[in-house]
Design a protein around this motif. Structure first.
Motif, PDB file in Angstrom:
ATOM      1  N   VAL A  14     -58.865  -9.018  64.089  1.00  0.00           N
ATOM      2  CA  VAL A  14     -57.392  -9.868  63.222  1.00  0.00           C
ATOM      3  C   VAL A  14     -58.341 -10.585  61.811  1.00  0.00           C
ATOM      4  O   VAL A  14     -57.770 -10.453  61.123  1.00  0.00           O
ATOM      5  N   TYR A  33     -62.846  -8.971  68.535  1.00  0.00           N
ATOM      6  CA  TYR A  33     -61.220  -9.449  68.361  1.00  0.00           C
ATOM      7  C   TYR A  33     -61.542 -10.209  67.002  1.00  0.00           C
ATOM      8  O   TYR A  33     -59.942  -9.779  66.176  1.00  0.00           O
ATOM      9  N   ILE A  36     -51.855  -9.764  70.690  1.00  0.00           N
ATOM     10  CA  ILE A  36     -52.552 -10.031  69.683  1.00  0.00           C
ATOM     11  C   ILE A  36     -53.201 -11.443  70.453  1.00  0.00           C
ATOM     12  O   ILE A  36     -54.244 -11.943  71.083  1.00  0.00           O
TER      13      ILE A  36
END
Length: 139
Positions: free
Chosen positions: A30, A26, A56
């Motif tokens: 991002v 993750y 997200i």
């Protein structure tokens, strides 16, 4: 509190490591720069661009609550159950976004396999916590 079976803590540790890998993935996702995205295959770029912000956030919920809930299992705490349910809800929301709402985006076959595995693990962890509460393995 009853004594948990011998498999319980090793499985909980593996679950924690699994979810920590999800957290790392993750964070890598991002923090991608526009240059990183430009290096992706066209299908990956389209999938990346098509994700809504809430998807997200769902991924963040899935991985961070999954890690926290797995830590709760390692520590044999009852609070692991609701935390893992939140993680499962994050996985489900993420799957809805990826597989249900991204019309016109080609999703690679391995993504289906990986997301299926992620969903099965999330369900199994909720079951494990529920069983731990029912059998008094968690305090």
């Amino acid at each position: 509190m009853s004594k948990a079976p011998k498999w319980f803590i090793p499985v909980a540790v593996v679950a924690l490591l699994w979810n920590l890998l999800g957290c790392a993935a993750y964070l890598m996702d991002v923090t991608l720069t526009p240059e990183d995205v430009a290096k992706m295959a066209a299908a990956e770029q389209a999938m990346y661009a098509a994700r809504p912000a809430w998807a997200i956030a769902a991924t963040a919920t899935a991985v961070w609550f999954g890690a926290a809930g797995s830590l709760g299992l390692v520590l044999r705490r009852r609070w692991a159950m609701p935390v893992l349910v939140l993680s499962l809800l994050g996985v489900i929301a993420q799957d809805i976004a990826v597989f249900g709402l991204m019309r016109g985006v080609t999703i690679p076959a391995p993504a289906y396999v990986l997301q299926g595995l992620v969903l099965l693990v999330a369900i199994a962890l909720v079951w494990m916590a529920r069983t731990g509460i029912k059998r008094n393995w968690l305090r």
